[in-house]
Design a protein around this motif. Sequence first.
Motif, PDB file in Angstrom:
ATOM      1  N   GLU A  44       0.827  -1.207   0.000  1.00 24.28           N
ATOM      2  CA  GLU A  44       0.000   0.000   0.000  1.00 24.28           C
ATOM      3  C   GLU A  44       0.861   1.257   0.000  1.00 24.28           C
ATOM      4  N   ALA A  45       1.959   1.249   0.760  1.00 21.58           N
ATOM      5  CA  ALA A  45       2.848   2.417   0.810  1.00 21.58           C
ATOM      6  C   ALA A  45       3.436   2.707  -0.565  1.00 21.58           C
ATOM      7  N   ILE A  46       3.873   1.668  -1.256  1.00 24.05           N
ATOM      8  CA  ILE A  46       4.432   1.846  -2.607  1.00 24.05           C
ATOM      9  C   ILE A  46       3.370   2.401  -3.540  1.00 24.05           C
ATOM     10  N   ASP A  47       2.154   1.875  -3.427  1.00 19.95           N
ATOM     11  CA  ASP A  47       1.054   2.324  -4.277  1.00 19.95           C
ATOM     12  C   ASP A  47       0.712   3.787  -3.999  1.00 19.95           C
ATOM     13  N   ILE A  48       0.685   4.172  -2.717  1.00 19.64           N
ATOM     14  CA  ILE A  48       0.342   5.542  -2.349  1.00 19.64           C
ATOM     15  C   ILE A  48       1.409   6.524  -2.830  1.00 19.64           C
ATOM     16  N   LEU A  49       2.680   6.176  -2.660  1.00 23.98           N
ATOM     17  CA  LEU A  49       3.754   7.055  -3.135  1.00 23.98           C
ATOM     18  C   LEU A  49       3.647   7.275  -4.641  1.00 23.98           C
ATOM     19  N   THR A  50       3.348   6.212  -5.369  1.00 25.61           N
ATOM     20  CA  THR A  50       3.168   6.327  -6.821  1.00 25.61           C
ATOM     21  C   THR A  50       1.967   7.198  -7.148  1.00 25.61           C
ATOM     22  N   TRP A  51       0.878   7.018  -6.402  1.00 23.48           N
ATOM     23  CA  TRP A  51      -0.342   7.817  -6.593  1.00 23.48           C
ATOM     24  C   TRP A  51      -0.063   9.305  -6.402  1.00 23.48           C
ATOM     25  N   LEU A  52       0.809   9.623  -5.440  1.00 21.88           N
ATOM     26  CA  LEU A  52       1.156  11.029  -5.203  1.00 21.88           C
ATOM     27  C   LEU A  52       2.053  11.605  -6.295  1.00 21.88           C
ATOM     28  N   GLY A  53       2.654  10.738  -7.100  1.00 18.60           N
ATOM     29  CA  GLY A  53       3.522  11.210  -8.175  1.00 18.60           C
ATOM     30  C   GLY A  53       4.997  11.115  -7.851  1.00 18.60           C
ATOM     31  N   LEU A  54       5.360  10.423  -6.759  1.00 20.53           N
ATOM     32  CA  LEU A  54       6.767  10.267  -6.405  1.00 20.53           C
ATOM     33  C   LEU A  54       7.330   9.029  -7.093  1.00 20.53           C
ATOM     34  N   ASP A  55       8.588   9.111  -7.499  1.00 20.03           N
ATOM     35  CA  ASP A  55       9.239   7.967  -8.126  1.00 20.03           C
ATOM     36  C   ASP A  55      10.604   7.758  -7.492  1.00 20.03           C
ATOM     37  N   TRP A  56      11.320   6.741  -7.927  1.00 20.55           N
ATOM     38  CA  TRP A  56      12.631   6.412  -7.368  1.00 20.55           C
ATOM     39  C   TRP A  56      13.460   5.722  -8.437  1.00 20.55           C
TER      40      TRP A  56
END
Length: 311
Positions: free
Chosen positions: A57-69
């Motif tokens: 869920e954390a990975i999904d939420i970060l992606t939803w916010l527009g953050l990448d790595w």
Amino acid sequence: MSQHRTRLAPSPTGALHLGNARTFLVNWALARQQGWQIVLRIEDLDGPRIKQGAAEEAIDILTWLGLDWDEGPFYQLADLTPYTAALEKLGSQGDIYPCACTRKQIEEASLSAPHDDDHERRYPGTCRPPKRVPISNQQLLQEGTALRLRVPPGDVTFVDEFAGEQAWNVEQLVGDFLVGTKLGLPGYQLAVVVDDARQGITQIVRGDDLLSSTPRQLILYEKLGLGPVPLYTHLPMVVGEDGRRLAKRHGDTRLSYYREKGVTPERILGLLAHWCGLDEQREMTAKEFAQNFELSNLPREQIVYTPSDLR
């Protein structure tokens, strides 16, 4: 590998909330502004506190916010070998020792108040040997027995990129701290140092609730001979109106809750941007935030989450 690297390091002990998101957003923005590489690391060693599905869920939420790595996700629990090797080194140097004390015993023996908001009391040294004694590899990470680091006396000093000059006396503050847990897992302080060193992390951006962890980690860098230490940037936290870190008592501040209610990531980011010193509160993307954010404009006091923010 680029010259500078940072990490986004969520712990799957619960859902990401607005305070977590603000810190991750600032970290991400600084990295994208200054060309740092970003490593995504899931810090999943906290045993019974880990929530099933929280990492995904954390990975999904970060992606939803527009953050990448640029690299990862890496999971700490996937390979304990690096932490065991670090403990073997500390053990051979006589820098650690087994401890069978319970939390209740430490509370009864300690006259100090809990540290900050994490209920951590100073360890009184009950199990500490009178002199440094090397311990065998067989004594490492055994279930039922913790491992503590012999903390040297005196202040640990460093300069934080946001909080300024720091001096912490770890021996007086928390005493000999845990580097191995009774569950047979490496402790948080040890695992973070080992991972930051082996993943080439040079920039650490996190909440100032972890400011007191930095001197402990600097001691471990020295004991393990890990070379140059990262630069640290500790940001003021987001708290409730009672001055305590965000939790269920302040209502539902989970990002997943807002997403389920139909709130857009741009609206979330607009609020976070306002909390980060951008004067105009408006909807924006993560990319727009990175283009406008300046660390020098970040408020130096804690941000208080209020009902108007929810509205």
